[in-house]
Design a protein around this motif. Structure first.
Motif, short mmCIF file in Angstrom:
data_model
loop_
_atom_site.label_atom_id
_atom_site.label_comp_id
_atom_site.label_asym_id
_atom_site.label_seq_id
_atom_site.Cartn_x
_atom_site.Cartn_y
_atom_site.Cartn_z
N ARG A 60 1.05 -1.18 -0.10
CA ARG A 60 -0.10 0.02 -0.01
C ARG A 60 0.93 1.43 -0.14
N ARG A 61 0.38 2.06 -0.90
CA ARG A 61 1.29 3.33 -0.90
C ARG A 61 0.53 4.51 -0.40
N TYR A 62 1.42 5.55 0.20
CA TYR A 62 0.67 6.69 0.72
C TYR A 62 1.35 7.96 0.39
N LEU A 63 0.86 9.22 0.18
CA LEU A 63 1.60 10.19 -0.29
C LEU A 63 1.41 10.98 1.21
N THR A 64 2.61 11.17 1.60
CA THR A 64 2.68 12.06 3.13
C THR A 64 3.79 12.95 2.94
N ASP A 65 3.89 13.78 3.89
CA ASP A 65 5.16 14.67 3.97
C ASP A 65 6.02 13.93 5.39
N LEU A 66 7.32 13.90 5.28
CA LEU A 66 8.34 13.49 5.98
C LEU A 66 8.62 14.83 6.61
N VAL A 67 9.06 14.72 7.94
CA VAL A 67 9.49 16.01 8.47
C VAL A 67 10.97 15.75 9.18
N LEU A 68 11.68 16.95 8.88
CA LEU A 68 13.06 16.98 9.53
C LEU A 68 12.80 18.19 10.61
N PRO A 69 12.57 17.60 12.09
CA PRO A 69 12.29 18.65 13.15
C PRO A 69 13.81 19.33 13.38
N LEU A 70 14.06 20.67 13.50
CA LEU A 70 14.98 21.18 14.03
C LEU A 70 14.54 22.29 15.08
N SER A 71 15.14 22.50 16.06
CA SER A 71 14.65 23.55 16.98
C SER A 71 15.75 24.16 17.69
N THR A 72 15.45 25.43 17.90
CA THR A 72 16.29 26.14 18.78
C THR A 72 15.54 26.88 20.05
N PRO A 73 16.15 27.04 21.09
CA PRO A 73 15.37 27.36 22.07
C PRO A 73 14.25 28.64 21.79
N ALA A 108 13.70 9.95 10.74
CA ALA A 108 13.18 8.49 11.06
C ALA A 108 12.82 8.46 12.57
N ARG A 109 13.27 9.16 13.29
CA ARG A 109 12.86 9.09 14.77
C ARG A 109 11.38 10.00 14.85
N TRP A 110 11.64 11.09 13.98
CA TRP A 110 10.04 11.96 13.83
C TRP A 110 9.07 10.91 13.44
N PHE A 111 9.28 10.04 12.35
CA PHE A 111 8.41 9.19 11.67
C PHE A 111 8.00 8.26 12.65
N LEU A 112 8.75 7.33 13.33
CA LEU A 112 8.58 6.51 14.38
C LEU A 112 7.76 7.02 15.61
N ARG A 116 5.56 9.41 15.19
CA ARG A 116 4.25 9.84 14.46
C ARG A 116 3.38 8.37 14.42
N VAL A 117 4.05 7.37 13.88
CA VAL A 117 3.56 5.87 13.98
C VAL A 117 3.13 5.52 15.42
N GLY A 118 4.21 5.77 16.23
CA GLY A 118 3.80 5.46 17.70
C GLY A 118 2.44 6.04 18.44
N ALA A 119 2.38 7.32 18.04
CA ALA A 119 1.24 8.13 18.43
C ALA A 119 0.00 7.54 18.02
N GLU A 120 0.04 7.24 16.63
CA GLU A 120 -1.19 6.45 15.95
C GLU A 120 -1.34 5.15 16.30
N LEU A 121 -0.38 4.34 16.87
CA LEU A 121 -0.72 3.12 17.41
C LEU A 121 -1.18 2.95 18.70
N GLY A 122 -1.26 4.25 19.35
CA GLY A 122 -1.46 4.08 20.81
C GLY A 122 -0.24 3.66 21.87
N LEU A 123 0.89 4.05 21.38
CA LEU A 123 2.06 3.55 22.24
C LEU A 123 2.32 4.47 23.43
N GLU A 124 1.99 3.90 24.66
CA GLU A 124 2.47 4.59 25.80
C GLU A 124 3.69 4.95 26.41
#
Length: 177
Positions: free
Chosen positions: A55-68, A151-155, A157-165
């Motif tokens: 199954r294929r999905y068109l989505t956005d992958l995100v690179l989070p970068l933060s400064t204070p 990859a960490r951001w993607f994981l 996202r998946v964890g939040a959707e799958l109900g990971l505590e």
């Protein structure tokens, strides 16, 4: 083969190994339901003809970068392919890959496995940096950070959707407090 030997072999083949994990408690039956109906991932798209069951999905992958005080995200449209959910008894496995939806030759291509266990998620596989040997040098110097962060951001996202505590990092409060 040791991890270092595997990483060396991967570099020789023009790919870089990638593995990230997200510890936490997860219900496998609930996770399976969400993985089998993964429209939460993005817009369903035409899967590759040479990969039945994908199954294929068109989505956005995100690179989070933060400064204070200044969250910053770089987004890139991507095609994410999910294979069938395979039940291994105490875990679930899903083949997963992604590639850029536009200007594909300029971005890495990832292929691997998503492993779901009652103790969390693991994403492992390999990606091919663009530009051949020069891309491998750039990846070693700086871009592996980008791949791991995405990859960490993607994981997450998946964890939040799958109900990971998420696992608690601190001590549990005592009952008399």
């Amino acid at each position: 083969m040791t991890g270092a030997e595997a990483a060396g072999a991967a570099r020789t083949m023009g790919v870089t190994r990638l593995a990230v994990d997200l510890p936490g408690r997860i219900d496998l039956a609930e996770a399976r339901r969400h993985l089998e109906a993964a429209d939460w991932l993005g817009t369903p798209s035409e899967p590759p003809a040479d990969r039945p069951g994908v199954r294929r999905y068109l989505t956005d992958l995100v690179l989070p970068l933060s400064t204070p005080g200044r969250p910053l995200e770089f987004r890139k449209a991507a095609l994410v392919d999910l294979g069938p959910v395979v039940d291994r008894g105490s875990s679930l496995e899903v083949e997963i890959s992604w590639q850029s939806a536009t200007m594909a030759p300029l971005f890495p291509v990832f292929a691997g496995l998503l492993l779901v266990t009652p103790a969390g998620l693991v994403l492992e596989g390999a990606y091919a940096p663009p530009f051949g040997e020069a891309g491998m040098l750039i990846d070693r110097a700086a871009l592996h950070f980008v791949a791991r962060r995405t990859a960490r951001w993607f994981l997450n996202r998946v964890g939040a959707e799958l109900g990971l505590e998420p696992m608690s990092l601190g001590r549990e409060p005592s009952p008399d407090r």
